[in-house]
Design a protein around this motif. Sequence first.
Motif, PDB file in Angstrom:
ATOM      1  N   ARG A  77       0.834  -1.218   0.000  1.00 39.42           N
ATOM      2  CA  ARG A  77       0.000   0.000   0.000  1.00 39.42           C
ATOM      3  C   ARG A  77       0.861   1.258   0.000  1.00 39.42           C
ATOM      4  O   ARG A  77       0.533   2.241  -0.659  1.00 39.42           O
ATOM      5  CB  ARG A  77      -0.910   0.016   1.226  1.00 39.42           C
ATOM      6  CG  ARG A  77      -2.090  -0.895   1.097  1.00 39.42           C
ATOM      7  CD  ARG A  77      -2.980  -0.790   2.304  1.00 39.42           C
ATOM      8  NE  ARG A  77      -4.153  -1.625   2.132  1.00 39.42           N
ATOM      9  CZ  ARG A  77      -4.873  -2.088   3.120  1.00 39.42           C
ATOM     10  NH1 ARG A  77      -4.563  -1.791   4.371  1.00 39.42           N
ATOM     11  NH2 ARG A  77      -5.924  -2.838   2.879  1.00 39.42           N
ATOM     12  N   TYR A  80       2.535   1.540  -3.520  1.00 39.84           N
ATOM     13  CA  TYR A  80       1.577   1.741  -4.613  1.00 39.84           C
ATOM     14  C   TYR A  80       0.221   2.184  -4.069  1.00 39.84           C
ATOM     15  O   TYR A  80      -0.717   1.398  -3.999  1.00 39.84           O
ATOM     16  CB  TYR A  80       1.452   0.460  -5.457  1.00 39.84           C
ATOM     17  CG  TYR A  80       2.770   0.088  -6.053  1.00 39.84           C
ATOM     18  CD1 TYR A  80       3.284   0.821  -7.114  1.00 39.84           C
ATOM     19  CD2 TYR A  80       3.542  -0.932  -5.517  1.00 39.84           C
ATOM     20  CE1 TYR A  80       4.528   0.531  -7.633  1.00 39.84           C
ATOM     21  CE2 TYR A  80       4.789  -1.233  -6.037  1.00 39.84           C
ATOM     22  CZ  TYR A  80       5.269  -0.495  -7.098  1.00 39.84           C
ATOM     23  OH  TYR A  80       6.505  -0.776  -7.605  1.00 39.84           O
ATOM     24  N   LEU A  82      -2.015   3.711  -5.425  1.00 36.06           N
ATOM     25  CA  LEU A  82      -3.066   3.619  -6.423  1.00 36.06           C
ATOM     26  C   LEU A  82      -3.906   2.351  -6.242  1.00 36.06           C
ATOM     27  O   LEU A  82      -5.047   2.299  -6.690  1.00 36.06           O
ATOM     28  CB  LEU A  82      -2.469   3.638  -7.838  1.00 36.06           C
ATOM     29  CG  LEU A  82      -1.550   2.467  -8.220  1.00 36.06           C
ATOM     30  CD1 LEU A  82      -2.258   1.537  -9.182  1.00 36.06           C
ATOM     31  CD2 LEU A  82      -0.313   3.031  -8.881  1.00 36.06           C
ATOM     32  N   THR A  84      -6.234  -0.501  -4.441  1.00 36.17           N
ATOM     33  CA  THR A  84      -7.255  -0.609  -3.395  1.00 36.17           C
ATOM     34  C   THR A  84      -7.462  -2.084  -3.084  1.00 36.17           C
ATOM     35  O   THR A  84      -7.056  -2.960  -3.852  1.00 36.17           O
ATOM     36  CB  THR A  84      -8.588   0.025  -3.833  1.00 36.17           C
ATOM     37  OG1 THR A  84      -9.076  -0.674  -4.984  1.00 36.17           O
ATOM     38  CG2 THR A  84      -8.430   1.500  -4.169  1.00 36.17           C
ATOM     39  N   ILE A 101      -7.013  -2.427  -9.139  1.00 39.01           N
ATOM     40  CA  ILE A 101      -6.495  -1.217  -9.771  1.00 39.01           C
ATOM     41  C   ILE A 101      -7.705  -0.459 -10.317  1.00 39.01           C
ATOM     42  O   ILE A 101      -8.376  -0.945 -11.232  1.00 39.01           O
ATOM     43  CB  ILE A 101      -5.526  -1.536 -10.923  1.00 39.01           C
ATOM     44  CG1 ILE A 101      -4.370  -2.406 -10.445  1.00 39.01           C
ATOM     45  CG2 ILE A 101      -5.006  -0.247 -11.540  1.00 39.01           C
ATOM     46  CD1 ILE A 101      -3.444  -2.857 -11.559  1.00 39.01           C
ATOM     47  N   PRO A 104      -7.630   4.618 -14.472  1.00 40.56           N
ATOM     48  CA  PRO A 104      -6.537   5.590 -14.414  1.00 40.56           C
ATOM     49  C   PRO A 104      -7.055   7.019 -14.260  1.00 40.56           C
ATOM     50  O   PRO A 104      -8.123   7.357 -14.764  1.00 40.56           O
ATOM     51  CB  PRO A 104      -5.806   5.406 -15.732  1.00 40.56           C
ATOM     52  CG  PRO A 104      -6.640   4.529 -16.574  1.00 40.56           C
ATOM     53  CD  PRO A 104      -7.674   3.892 -15.724  1.00 40.56           C
ATOM     54  N   THR A 105      -6.262   7.826 -13.552  1.00 40.58           N
ATOM     55  CA  THR A 105      -6.633   9.223 -13.325  1.00 40.58           C
ATOM     56  C   THR A 105      -5.708  10.186 -14.055  1.00 40.58           C
ATOM     57  O   THR A 105      -5.907  11.387 -13.978  1.00 40.58           O
ATOM     58  CB  THR A 105      -6.600   9.543 -11.819  1.00 40.58           C
ATOM     59  OG1 THR A 105      -5.298   9.219 -11.310  1.00 40.58           O
ATOM     60  CG2 THR A 105      -7.644   8.747 -11.066  1.00 40.58           C
ATOM     61  N   PHE A 109      -0.472   8.188 -12.947  1.00 44.90           N
ATOM     62  CA  PHE A 109      -1.095   6.937 -12.517  1.00 44.90           C
ATOM     63  C   PHE A 109      -0.686   5.799 -13.453  1.00 44.90           C
ATOM     64  O   PHE A 109      -0.278   4.732 -13.001  1.00 44.90           O
ATOM     65  CB  PHE A 109      -2.618   7.099 -12.509  1.00 44.90           C
ATOM     66  CG  PHE A 109      -3.377   5.889 -12.035  1.00 44.90           C
ATOM     67  CD1 PHE A 109      -3.855   5.818 -10.746  1.00 44.90           C
ATOM     68  CD2 PHE A 109      -3.640   4.823 -12.893  1.00 44.90           C
ATOM     69  CE1 PHE A 109      -4.570   4.709 -10.312  1.00 44.90           C
ATOM     70  CE2 PHE A 109      -4.340   3.715 -12.473  1.00 44.90           C
ATOM     71  CZ  PHE A 109      -4.806   3.659 -11.173  1.00 44.90           C
ATOM     72  N   GLN A 112       2.972   4.833 -12.909  1.00 44.51           N
ATOM     73  CA  GLN A 112       3.183   4.052 -11.684  1.00 44.51           C
ATOM     74  C   GLN A 112       2.618   2.644 -11.840  1.00 44.51           C
ATOM     75  O   GLN A 112       3.222   1.670 -11.395  1.00 44.51           O
ATOM     76  CB  GLN A 112       2.541   4.743 -10.478  1.00 44.51           C
ATOM     77  CG  GLN A 112       2.894   4.040  -9.176  1.00 44.51           C
ATOM     78  CD  GLN A 112       2.300   4.721  -7.964  1.00 44.51           C
ATOM     79  OE1 GLN A 112       1.244   5.311  -8.019  1.00 44.51           O
ATOM     80  NE2 GLN A 112       3.003   4.609  -6.846  1.00 44.51           N
ATOM     81  N   ARG A 113       1.470   2.506 -12.502  1.00 44.85           N
ATOM     82  CA  ARG A 113       0.884   1.177 -12.721  1.00 44.85           C
ATOM     83  C   ARG A 113       1.813   0.323 -13.579  1.00 44.85           C
ATOM     84  O   ARG A 113       2.057  -0.843 -13.277  1.00 44.85           O
ATOM     85  CB  ARG A 113      -0.490   1.311 -13.374  1.00 44.85           C
ATOM     86  CG  ARG A 113      -1.157  -0.042 -13.619  1.00 44.85           C
ATOM     87  CD  ARG A 113      -2.539   0.093 -14.166  1.00 44.85           C
ATOM     88  NE  ARG A 113      -2.494   0.475 -15.566  1.00 44.85           N
ATOM     89  CZ  ARG A 113      -3.573   0.621 -16.322  1.00 44.85           C
ATOM     90  NH1 ARG A 113      -4.784   0.461 -15.818  1.00 44.85           N
ATOM     91  NH2 ARG A 113      -3.458   0.951 -17.583  1.00 44.85           N
TER      92      ARG A 113
END
Length: 160
Positions: A77, A80, A82, A84, A101, A104-105, A109, A112-113
Amino acid sequence: MAKNRKAARRALVLGGIAAIVASGAWLVQRGADGADRPVEGLVRVDMPAMTASSPPSAALPAAHLPALPDKVIAHVRQAYPLLTEVDFRCDAGGCAVTATIPPPTGDAFLKQRQEMLLGGLARTVAADGYTMLGPVQMDEVAFNVFRIRAAVAQARGQVR
Protein backbone atom coordinates in the motif's frame (compact mmCIF):
# COMPACT_ATOMS: atom_id res chain seq x y z
CA MET A 1 -35.37 -51.75 13.41
CA ALA A 2 -33.53 -54.08 11.04
CA LYS A 3 -34.11 -51.59 8.24
CA ASN A 4 -32.35 -48.83 10.24
CA ARG A 5 -29.37 -51.07 10.96
CA LYS A 6 -29.13 -52.00 7.32
CA ALA A 7 -29.23 -48.33 6.27
CA ALA A 8 -26.68 -47.40 8.94
CA ARG A 9 -24.36 -50.21 7.85
CA ARG A 10 -24.70 -49.17 4.21
CA ALA A 11 -23.92 -45.52 5.11
CA LEU A 12 -20.90 -46.64 7.13
CA VAL A 13 -19.57 -48.77 4.27
CA LEU A 14 -20.12 -45.97 1.71
CA GLY A 15 -18.42 -43.47 4.03
CA GLY A 16 -15.45 -45.81 4.43
CA ILE A 17 -15.17 -46.27 0.67
CA ALA A 18 -15.34 -42.51 0.14
CA ALA A 19 -12.57 -41.97 2.70
CA ILE A 20 -10.36 -44.59 1.03
CA VAL A 21 -10.93 -43.06 -2.42
CA ALA A 22 -10.17 -39.55 -1.11
CA SER A 23 -7.00 -40.79 0.60
CA GLY A 24 -5.87 -42.54 -2.56
CA ALA A 25 -6.51 -39.45 -4.68
CA TRP A 26 -4.56 -37.32 -2.22
CA LEU A 27 -1.62 -39.74 -2.27
CA VAL A 28 -1.60 -39.91 -6.08
CA GLN A 29 -1.73 -36.10 -6.36
CA ARG A 30 0.97 -35.66 -3.72
CA GLY A 31 3.20 -38.16 -5.52
CA ALA A 32 2.68 -36.38 -8.85
CA ASP A 33 3.45 -32.97 -7.32
CA GLY A 34 6.60 -34.20 -5.60
CA ALA A 35 7.96 -36.09 -8.62
CA ASP A 36 8.93 -32.89 -10.43
CA ARG A 37 10.73 -31.26 -7.51
CA PRO A 38 14.19 -32.31 -6.45
CA VAL A 39 14.63 -33.30 -2.85
CA GLU A 40 16.32 -30.54 -0.91
CA GLY A 41 17.68 -30.46 2.58
CA LEU A 42 20.61 -30.96 4.83
CA VAL A 43 21.01 -33.34 7.73
CA ARG A 44 23.79 -32.86 10.26
CA VAL A 45 24.37 -35.56 12.81
CA ASP A 46 27.41 -33.98 14.44
CA MET A 47 25.54 -30.98 15.85
CA PRO A 48 24.94 -30.86 19.61
CA ALA A 49 21.37 -31.09 20.78
CA MET A 50 19.68 -27.84 21.79
CA THR A 51 19.34 -27.45 25.51
CA ALA A 52 16.22 -26.21 27.20
CA SER A 53 18.08 -23.06 28.29
CA SER A 54 18.65 -21.83 24.73
CA PRO A 55 15.52 -20.20 23.28
CA PRO A 56 14.49 -21.29 19.76
CA SER A 57 14.57 -17.68 18.52
CA ALA A 58 18.30 -17.55 19.23
CA ALA A 59 18.87 -20.38 16.73
CA LEU A 60 17.23 -18.52 13.83
CA PRO A 61 18.07 -14.86 13.22
CA ALA A 62 14.98 -12.72 12.66
CA ALA A 63 16.48 -11.34 9.42
CA HIS A 64 15.82 -14.69 7.74
CA LEU A 65 12.11 -14.78 8.52
CA PRO A 66 9.65 -13.48 5.91
CA ALA A 67 7.41 -10.60 6.94
CA LEU A 68 3.95 -11.23 8.31
CA PRO A 69 1.04 -10.71 5.88
CA ASP A 70 0.02 -7.41 7.55
CA LYS A 71 3.52 -6.00 6.95
CA VAL A 72 3.48 -7.10 3.30
CA ILE A 73 0.08 -5.44 2.81
CA ALA A 74 1.31 -2.22 4.45
CA HIS A 75 4.46 -2.15 2.30
CA VAL A 76 2.51 -2.74 -0.93
CA ARG A 77 0.00 0.00 0.00
CA GLN A 78 2.85 2.38 0.83
CA ALA A 79 4.71 1.66 -2.42
CA TYR A 80 1.58 1.74 -4.61
CA PRO A 81 -1.16 3.95 -3.15
CA LEU A 82 -3.07 3.62 -6.42
CA LEU A 83 -4.09 0.08 -5.38
CA THR A 84 -7.25 -0.61 -3.40
CA GLU A 85 -8.40 -3.74 -1.55
CA VAL A 86 -4.80 -4.94 -1.08
CA ASP A 87 -4.59 -8.38 0.56
CA PHE A 88 -2.08 -11.16 1.21
CA ARG A 89 -3.43 -14.66 1.77
CA CYS A 90 -2.27 -18.24 1.73
CA ASP A 91 -4.50 -21.20 0.95
CA ALA A 92 -4.18 -24.67 -0.53
CA GLY A 93 -3.16 -23.12 -3.87
CA GLY A 94 -0.30 -21.14 -2.32
CA CYS A 95 0.20 -17.52 -1.27
CA ALA A 96 -0.72 -14.43 -3.26
CA VAL A 97 -0.88 -10.68 -3.08
CA THR A 98 -4.17 -9.42 -4.52
CA ALA A 99 -5.46 -5.91 -5.13
CA THR A 100 -7.74 -3.82 -7.30
CA ILE A 101 -6.50 -1.22 -9.77
CA PRO A 102 -9.13 1.50 -10.26
CA PRO A 103 -9.54 3.38 -13.55
CA PRO A 104 -6.54 5.59 -14.41
CA THR A 105 -6.63 9.22 -13.33
CA GLY A 106 -3.77 10.53 -15.45
CA ASP A 107 -0.34 9.94 -16.91
CA ALA A 108 1.37 9.67 -13.50
CA PHE A 109 -1.10 6.94 -12.52
CA LEU A 110 -0.43 5.01 -15.74
CA LYS A 111 3.33 5.35 -15.27
CA GLN A 112 3.18 4.05 -11.68
CA ARG A 113 0.88 1.18 -12.72
CA GLN A 114 3.28 0.17 -15.49
CA GLU A 115 6.29 0.31 -13.14
CA MET A 116 4.43 -1.84 -10.60
CA LEU A 117 3.46 -4.47 -13.17
CA LEU A 118 6.95 -4.58 -14.74
CA GLY A 119 8.83 -5.52 -11.57
CA GLY A 120 8.05 -3.00 -8.88
CA LEU A 121 5.61 -5.28 -7.07
CA ALA A 122 8.13 -8.14 -7.26
CA ARG A 123 10.81 -5.93 -5.67
CA THR A 124 8.40 -4.85 -2.93
CA VAL A 125 7.51 -8.41 -1.88
CA ALA A 126 11.16 -9.50 -2.25
CA ALA A 127 12.12 -6.95 0.40
CA ASP A 128 9.68 -8.75 2.73
CA GLY A 129 11.21 -12.21 2.14
CA TYR A 130 8.98 -13.47 -0.69
CA THR A 131 9.55 -14.10 -4.36
CA MET A 132 6.97 -13.81 -7.14
CA LEU A 133 6.27 -17.05 -8.96
CA GLY A 134 5.38 -15.46 -12.28
CA PRO A 135 3.91 -12.36 -13.85
CA VAL A 136 1.04 -10.47 -12.27
CA GLN A 137 -2.32 -11.87 -13.39
CA MET A 138 -4.94 -9.27 -14.29
CA ASP A 139 -8.68 -9.76 -14.65
CA GLU A 140 -10.93 -6.92 -15.76
CA VAL A 141 -13.81 -6.89 -13.25
CA ALA A 142 -15.50 -3.74 -14.57
CA PHE A 143 -14.78 -1.22 -17.30
CA ASN A 144 -11.10 -0.28 -16.83
CA VAL A 145 -11.06 -1.77 -13.29
CA PHE A 146 -8.67 -4.67 -12.82
CA ARG A 147 -8.23 -7.25 -10.07
CA ILE A 148 -4.60 -8.37 -9.88
CA ARG A 149 -3.10 -11.49 -8.33
CA ALA A 150 0.62 -12.04 -7.82
CA ALA A 151 1.46 -15.58 -6.71
CA VAL A 152 4.31 -15.50 -4.18
CA ALA A 153 6.35 -17.97 -2.17
CA GLN A 154 8.87 -17.71 0.59
CA ALA A 155 12.21 -16.72 -0.92
CA ARG A 156 14.81 -19.50 -1.19
CA GLY A 157 17.19 -19.61 1.72
CA GLN A 158 14.53 -18.17 4.02
CA VAL A 159 13.40 -20.00 7.15
CA ARG A 160 9.76 -19.96 8.07
